[in-house]
Design a protein around this motif. Structure first.
Motif, PDB file in Angstrom:
ATOM      1  N   LYS A  78       0.892  -1.001   0.095  1.00 20.28           N
ATOM      2  CA  LYS A  78      -0.295  -0.066   0.152  1.00 20.28           C
ATOM      3  C   LYS A  78       0.963   1.311   0.057  1.00 20.28           C
ATOM      4  O   LYS A  78       1.849   1.451   0.503  1.00 20.28           O
ATOM      5  CB  LYS A  78      -0.987  -0.090   1.225  1.00 20.28           C
ATOM      6  CG  LYS A  78      -1.682  -1.068   1.189  1.00 20.28           C
ATOM      7  CD  LYS A  78      -2.996  -0.991   2.511  1.00 20.28           C
ATOM      8  CE  LYS A  78      -3.773  -2.022   2.436  1.00 20.28           C
ATOM      9  NZ  LYS A  78      -4.549  -2.164   3.589  1.00 20.28           N
ATOM     10  N   LYS A  79       0.497   2.161  -0.825  1.00 21.23           N
ATOM     11  CA  LYS A  79       1.009   3.504  -0.671  1.00 21.23           C
ATOM     12  C   LYS A  79      -0.050   4.525  -1.009  1.00 21.23           C
ATOM     13  O   LYS A  79      -0.767   4.649  -1.967  1.00 21.23           O
ATOM     14  CB  LYS A  79       1.974   3.752  -1.885  1.00 21.23           C
ATOM     15  CG  LYS A  79       2.719   5.179  -1.960  1.00 21.23           C
ATOM     16  CD  LYS A  79       3.507   5.361  -0.854  1.00 21.23           C
ATOM     17  CE  LYS A  79       4.201   6.864  -0.696  1.00 21.23           C
ATOM     18  NZ  LYS A  79       4.836   7.206   0.683  1.00 21.23           N
ATOM     19  N   HIS A  80      -0.243   5.379   0.281  1.00 19.96           N
ATOM     20  CA  HIS A  80      -1.250   6.429   0.197  1.00 19.96           C
ATOM     21  C   HIS A  80      -0.417   7.674   0.508  1.00 19.96           C
ATOM     22  O   HIS A  80       0.326   7.903   1.526  1.00 19.96           O
ATOM     23  CB  HIS A  80      -2.189   6.209   1.494  1.00 19.96           C
ATOM     24  CG  HIS A  80      -2.920   4.914   1.529  1.00 19.96           C
ATOM     25  ND1 HIS A  80      -3.665   4.541   2.658  1.00 19.96           N
ATOM     26  CD2 HIS A  80      -3.053   3.911   0.307  1.00 19.96           C
ATOM     27  CE1 HIS A  80      -4.270   3.225   2.100  1.00 19.96           C
ATOM     28  NE2 HIS A  80      -3.886   3.148   0.815  1.00 19.96           N
ATOM     29  N   PHE A  81      -0.901   8.685  -0.027  1.00 21.00           N
ATOM     30  CA  PHE A  81      -0.405  10.018  -0.353  1.00 21.00           C
ATOM     31  C   PHE A  81      -1.205  11.045   0.303  1.00 21.00           C
ATOM     32  O   PHE A  81      -2.562  11.214   0.303  1.00 21.00           O
ATOM     33  CB  PHE A  81      -0.170  10.446  -1.724  1.00 21.00           C
ATOM     34  CG  PHE A  81       1.043   9.961  -2.383  1.00 21.00           C
ATOM     35  CD1 PHE A  81       2.525  10.311  -2.182  1.00 21.00           C
ATOM     36  CD2 PHE A  81       0.500   9.004  -3.385  1.00 21.00           C
ATOM     37  CE1 PHE A  81       3.539   9.503  -2.851  1.00 21.00           C
ATOM     38  CE2 PHE A  81       1.571   8.152  -4.117  1.00 21.00           C
ATOM     39  CZ  PHE A  81       2.776   8.320  -3.691  1.00 21.00           C
ATOM     40  N   PRO A  82      -0.591  11.645   1.552  1.00 25.28           N
ATOM     41  CA  PRO A  82      -1.714  12.689   2.174  1.00 25.28           C
ATOM     42  C   PRO A  82      -2.161  13.867   1.328  1.00 25.28           C
ATOM     43  O   PRO A  82      -1.546  14.423   0.601  1.00 25.28           O
ATOM     44  CB  PRO A  82      -0.929  12.771   3.399  1.00 25.28           C
ATOM     45  CG  PRO A  82       0.520  12.674   3.115  1.00 25.28           C
ATOM     46  CD  PRO A  82       0.593  11.776   2.087  1.00 25.28           C
ATOM     47  N   VAL A  83      -3.308  14.298   1.600  1.00 25.92           N
ATOM     48  CA  VAL A  83      -3.938  15.449   0.998  1.00 25.92           C
ATOM     49  C   VAL A  83      -4.014  16.585   2.298  1.00 25.92           C
ATOM     50  O   VAL A  83      -4.651  16.308   3.098  1.00 25.92           O
ATOM     51  CB  VAL A  83      -5.179  15.220   0.495  1.00 25.92           C
ATOM     52  CG1 VAL A  83      -5.849  16.588  -0.189  1.00 25.92           C
ATOM     53  CG2 VAL A  83      -5.240  14.218  -0.778  1.00 25.92           C
TER      54      VAL A  83
END
Length: 323
Positions: free
Chosen positions: A12-17
């Protein structure tokens, strides 16, 4: 004997907004949201899907060019995400990447000798003359000449620049290479030359490739297995000919229907998907493909489809897929 070289487990790779004066995290872009696959020794795995589905992020995260949000990646017996800086540096010799843009990925202020030999310098392999000999030998391997050593990237065509990028990736004799859209920026005739070169180098140097692309004809030509991505997830996986001849997931069927047929007398039924790809910030519930799926049922809106082996070696994440 286990012939698996690379194993990716629930990556998993989630980028913060971030928003506001204090840059508070208000949401996450789920670029890669639970991807698993393996690449065997001396095989090519093709990774395909629409732009923005997370293909490039998968390649960069498993190499730790991007730090992961979650998951595991094993290279042989080593857990890549558990390595410290020194151990990771040693592993870099065995894992490399060829970037999509053959111009932006090369430093315009460095000569070809400096670009290709940079890996040797970083890993302290050979002195001046031996290092130059290795660079010259690698340039010849990829179809360039010794007189190119002192030139700069702007003095080359796109195909030649990509050959420089390939030489840089292979100078340390790696075992695994991520080819990130390695031919998509090139003319069709040059694409064929680079694909043939990659196949020759794979046989000669016993390489394994993760071949990321959106050109399905190229993927069919070079890959042993193919994984299809949609909205950060893999929705289908099979041997190349099996997947192209018998696609089970409706998204894969739509992708394959868009491949041009080089025969004006042959008509292929095109599957036109309604709408556009949903935002990875707020993906749909249930099956991520259900808002665009032509065969979706009510349960597709609420139940996440199980990743299952529908035929021997042929996997898909779809409630309705049948062998």
């Amino acid at each position: 004997m286990n012939d698996s070289l690379l194993k990716v487990l629930d990556l998993k790779k989630h980028f913060p907004v971030k928003k506001g004066v204090f840059s508070r995290t208000v949401a996450h872009v789920r670029a890669v949201d639970g991807v698993s696959f393996e690449v065997k020794k001396q095989e090519t795995l093709g990774l395909v899907g629409e732009s923005g589905c997370g293909k490039t992020t998968v390649g960069r995260t498993l190499l730790r060019l991007l730090e992961p949000t979650d998951g595991k990646v094993f290279f042989g017996d080593e857990s890549i995400f558990d390595l410290d800086k020194y151990e990771l540096r040693l592993l870099r010799r065995r894992m490399q990447i060829i970037f999509q843009d053959p111009y932006a990925s090369l430093n315009p202020r460095m000569t070809v000798e400096q670009i290709v030999g940079e890996g040797l310098a970083i890993h302290d392999q050979g002195n001046g003359s031996k290092r130059r000999d290795r660079v010259v030998a690698m340039l010849k391997r990829v179809g360039l000449q010794p007189e190119h050593l002192t030139r700069y990237p702007h003095e080359f065509s796109g195909g030649q620049r990509q050959r420089i990028g390939i030489a840089r990736a292979l100078i340390l004799n790696p075992e695994f290479v991520v080819c990130d859209e390695a031919v998509s920026a090139l003319d069709v005739s040059i694409q064929a030359q680079i694909i043939n070169l990659l196949e020759e180098l794979q046989a000669e140097m016993h390489l394994s490739y993760l071949f990321i692309a959106h050109d399905l004809n190229v993927v069919r030509h070079i890959s042993d297995h193919v994984a299809v991505m949609y909205l950060g997830k893999i929705v289908e996986y099979a041997e190349t000919e099996e997947l192209f001849n018998n696609p089970l997931h409706p998204y894969t069927q739509a992708l394959l229907s868009a491949i041009p047929v080089p025969d004006p007398t042959t008509k292929r039924k095109r599957i036109i998907l309604p709408g556009s790809v949903p935002s990875p910030i707020n993906p749909p519930s249930g099956c991520p493909f259900h808002p665009r799926c032509p065969i979706a049922e009510e349960r597709c809106k609420t139940e996440v489809p199980e990743w299952r082996e529908i035929k021997p070696g042929h996997w898909a994440a779809c409630h309705l897929a049948k062998g």
